[in-house]
Design a protein around this motif. Structure first.
Motif, mmCIF file in Angstrom:
data_model
loop_
_atom_site.group_PDB
_atom_site.id
_atom_site.type_symbol
_atom_site.label_atom_id
_atom_site.label_comp_id
_atom_site.label_asym_id
_atom_site.label_seq_id
_atom_site.Cartn_x
_atom_site.Cartn_y
_atom_site.Cartn_z
ATOM 1 N N ALA A 3 0.842 -1.202 0.000
ATOM 2 C CA ALA A 3 0.000 0.000 0.000
ATOM 3 C C ALA A 3 0.874 1.248 0.000
ATOM 4 N N LYS A 4 0.417 2.236 -0.761
ATOM 5 C CA LYS A 4 1.167 3.494 -0.902
ATOM 6 C C LYS A 4 0.429 4.606 -0.165
ATOM 7 N N ILE A 5 1.151 5.238 0.739
ATOM 8 C CA ILE A 5 0.583 6.307 1.559
ATOM 9 C C ILE A 5 1.216 7.631 1.165
ATOM 10 N N LEU A 6 0.394 8.647 0.955
ATOM 11 C CA LEU A 6 0.918 10.004 0.739
ATOM 12 C C LEU A 6 0.784 10.775 2.034
ATOM 13 N N LEU A 21 8.209 5.313 10.836
ATOM 14 C CA LEU A 21 7.146 4.437 11.336
ATOM 15 C C LEU A 21 6.462 3.693 10.194
ATOM 16 N N VAL A 22 6.086 4.441 9.162
ATOM 17 C CA VAL A 22 5.339 3.840 8.044
ATOM 18 C C VAL A 22 6.170 2.739 7.383
ATOM 19 N N GLU A 28 4.635 1.674 1.780
ATOM 20 C CA GLU A 28 5.419 2.641 1.002
ATOM 21 C C GLU A 28 4.898 4.035 1.325
ATOM 22 N N MET A 29 5.781 5.025 1.421
ATOM 23 C CA MET A 29 5.322 6.395 1.678
ATOM 24 C C MET A 29 5.907 7.370 0.669
ATOM 25 N N ASP A 48 -3.082 4.942 -1.786
ATOM 26 C CA ASP A 48 -4.116 4.119 -1.156
ATOM 27 C C ASP A 48 -4.675 4.787 0.088
ATOM 28 N N LEU A 49 -3.905 5.720 0.631
ATOM 29 C CA LEU A 49 -4.335 6.424 1.842
ATOM 30 C C LEU A 49 -3.601 7.753 1.909
#
Ligand code: MN
Length: 129
Positions: A3-6, A21-22, A28-29, A48-49
């Protein structure tokens, strides 16, 4: 798929903490330092979030959330607001702006982990803590 987080955050120290942390949770960030760039990245990267700091220069995190939720193709992306000033009514303001959840700073590792897992269950690749 990871999952990719922005994360949209103007404070480099918070950015560094959340990045660490992520990554430790196995996600993935990607990053933006202001709201306008962040909104562009939501459109181009389709994360994704979305994690948004509320207090950002220019366009603040709540405005970003409101804009994202107006775009039908992006409206289902979960948005978690992060705010330093846990003022009375802050949570309500975040939810009213279109955020799905709210975390008050200082960020707790466990709270962030639980929140991300809650919204990303399908793609969760949970690293051992
Ligand atoms: Mn800020």
């Amino acid at each position: 798929m990871t999952a990719k987080i922005l994360y949209i955050e103007d404070n480099p120290l918070n950015m560094r903490l959340v990045r660490k942390l992520v990554k430790s949770f196995g996600y993935e960030m990607i990053e933006a330092m202001d709201g306008i760039l962040g909104l562009e990245m939501v459109k181009s990267e389709r994360p994704d979030l979305l994690l948004v700091d509320v207090n950002l220069p220019g366009m603040d995190g709540l405005e970003v959330a409101t804009e994202v939720k107006k775009i039908p193709e992006l409206a289902s992306i979960p948005i978690i607001a992060l705010t330093a000033n846990a003022m009375h009514g802050d949570r309500e303001r975040c939810l009213a702006a279109g955020c799905d959840a709210y975390i008050a700073k200082p960020i707790s590792r466990q709270e962030l982990k639980n929140m991300l897992n809650r919204f990303l269950t399908d793609d969760a690749q949970i690293a051992t803590s």
